[in-house]
Write a protein that holds these residues in place. Structure first.
Motif, PDB file in Angstrom:
ATOM      1  N   PHE A   1       0.444  -1.061  -0.022  1.00  0.00           N
ATOM      2  CA  PHE A   1      -0.166   0.461   0.001  1.00  0.00           C
ATOM      3  C   PHE A   1       0.667   1.459   0.044  1.00  0.00           C
ATOM      4  N   SER A   2       0.332   1.562  -0.831  1.00  0.00           N
ATOM      5  CA  SER A   2       1.448   3.464  -0.583  1.00  0.00           C
ATOM      6  C   SER A   2       0.399   4.669  -0.559  1.00  0.00           C
ATOM      7  N   GLU A   3       0.572   5.960  -0.699  1.00  0.00           N
ATOM      8  CA  GLU A   3      -0.553   7.185  -0.522  1.00  0.00           C
ATOM      9  C   GLU A   3       0.101   7.349  -1.454  1.00  0.00           C
ATOM     10  N   ARG A   4      -0.477   8.648  -2.278  1.00  0.00           N
ATOM     11  CA  ARG A   4      -0.215   9.876  -2.898  1.00  0.00           C
ATOM     12  C   ARG A   4       0.203  10.507  -2.001  1.00  0.00           C
ATOM     13  N   GLY A   5       1.781  11.237  -3.281  1.00  0.00           N
ATOM     14  CA  GLY A   5       2.384  12.001  -2.397  1.00  0.00           C
ATOM     15  C   GLY A   5       2.692  11.723  -1.222  1.00  0.00           C
ATOM     16  N   GLU A   6       3.012  10.320  -1.578  1.00  0.00           N
ATOM     17  CA  GLU A   6       4.337   9.238  -0.329  1.00  0.00           C
ATOM     18  C   GLU A   6       5.542   9.513  -1.216  1.00  0.00           C
ATOM     19  N   LYS A   7       6.726   9.656  -0.264  1.00  0.00           N
ATOM     20  CA  LYS A   7       8.064   9.507  -1.273  1.00  0.00           C
ATOM     21  C   LYS A   7       8.740   8.082  -0.819  1.00  0.00           C
ATOM     22  N   LEU A   8       8.493   7.314  -1.760  1.00  0.00           N
ATOM     23  CA  LEU A   8       9.458   6.210  -1.551  1.00  0.00           C
ATOM     24  C   LEU A   8      10.356   5.854  -1.971  1.00  0.00           C
ATOM     25  N   ILE A   9      11.643   5.538  -0.950  1.00  0.00           N
ATOM     26  CA  ILE A   9      13.167   4.923  -1.626  1.00  0.00           C
ATOM     27  C   ILE A   9      12.983   3.758  -2.445  1.00  0.00           C
ATOM     28  N   ILE A  10      13.864   4.396  -3.850  1.00  0.00           N
ATOM     29  CA  ILE A  10      14.363   3.661  -4.401  1.00  0.00           C
ATOM     30  C   ILE A  10      15.331   2.764  -4.371  1.00  0.00           C
ATOM     31  N   PRO A  11      15.569   1.319  -3.948  1.00  0.00           N
ATOM     32  CA  PRO A  11      16.782   1.107  -4.199  1.00  0.00           C
ATOM     33  C   PRO A  11      17.885   0.553  -5.217  1.00  0.00           C
ATOM     34  N   PHE A  12      19.163   0.773  -4.826  1.00  0.00           N
ATOM     35  CA  PHE A  12      19.506  -0.248  -6.647  1.00  0.00           C
ATOM     36  C   PHE A  12      19.163  -1.407  -6.783  1.00  0.00           C
ATOM     37  N   PRO A  13      18.954  -1.531  -8.208  1.00  0.00           N
ATOM     38  CA  PRO A  13      19.207  -3.236  -8.350  1.00  0.00           C
ATOM     39  C   PRO A  13      20.030  -3.997  -8.201  1.00  0.00           C
ATOM     40  N   ASP A  14      21.714  -3.294  -8.235  1.00  0.00           N
ATOM     41  CA  ASP A  14      22.235  -4.427  -8.191  1.00  0.00           C
ATOM     42  C   ASP A  14      23.130  -3.995  -6.790  1.00  0.00           C
ATOM     43  N   ARG A  15      23.716  -4.585  -5.808  1.00  0.00           N
ATOM     44  CA  ARG A  15      24.080  -3.586  -4.757  1.00  0.00           C
ATOM     45  C   ARG A  15      25.583  -3.418  -4.972  1.00  0.00           C
TER      46      ARG A  15
END
Length: 209
Positions: free
Chosen positions: A194-208
């Protein structure tokens, strides 16, 4: 009638002799010679006595005598015990903490965020959350020796920070950045999809990293 002027008798002329004077001179010379000889004898005896009293004892003889005494072996009844110095125990030096290699944010890329350490979190667990190596996270925070909950703030490199818009569900956002939905939820500490509109999501790197 006897002659008015009797004849003078032949008077024996008195002879003047120099013998007493010569004898006296000889005696005087003898006395002077004796005095001179006696003075020489007295002076010689006094100088010889001074030489005897002024004889200096040769110090080398005393040193040789002392060395001879010291070289004599000690009696067997009283053996001399040799005291050996106790070995000095060396205190082991305290191990120096290994310096953490510094990692620059530019070499990793992406964006930098700040993570406040929570209870039970470590360098390893935080690095795993954002798909980073523990060495990379420590290199970004080389001045931080250890972490404390609620006090320590760490620098973290992530791929991006996404602001949720209309229709942005976690699956869609994850697919947009090429990562799995589980990795996106883990990076943002979510237990529900679940996520809310306007929420900031942290996107991690696909590779370590």
């Amino acid at each position: 009638m006897e002659d008015e002027f009797p004849k003078k008798r032949n008077i024996r002329p008195t002879e003047k002799s120099n013998l007493p004077i010569v004898t006296l001179l000889v005696l005087v010379l003898l006395v002077l010679a004796m005095l001179y000889i006696g003075y020489e004898y007295i002076s010689d005896s006094s100088s010889s006595s001074e030489e005897l009293t002024s004889v200096v004892v040769d110090s080398t003889l005393e040193e040789n005598a002392a060395e001879t005494i010291s070289d004599e072996p000690a009696p067997a009844d009283d053996p001399i015990e040799e005291t050996k110095p106790e070995p000095v125990k060396e205190t082991p030096a305290a191990p120096k903490p290994e310096a953490k290699p510094t990692v620059s944010a530019a070499s990793i890329g992406g964006e930098q965020i700040t993570h406040t350490v929570r209870s039970g979190e470590t360098f390893s667990s935080i690095a795993s959350r954002y798909n980073l190596k523990t060495e990379t996270l420590q290199g970004l925070n080389s001045s931080v020796p250890n972490v404390k909950a609620g006090v320590t703030k760490l620098k973290v490199q992530v791929k991006a920070v996404h602001t949720v818009g209309p229709g942005d569900v976690l699956r869609v956002v994850a697919g947009k950045y090429g990562i799995s939905k589980e990795a996106l939820m883990k990076a943002n500490g979510k237990t529900r999809d679940f996520s809310e509109r306007g929420e900031k999501l942290i996107i991690p790197f696909p590779d370590r990293k």
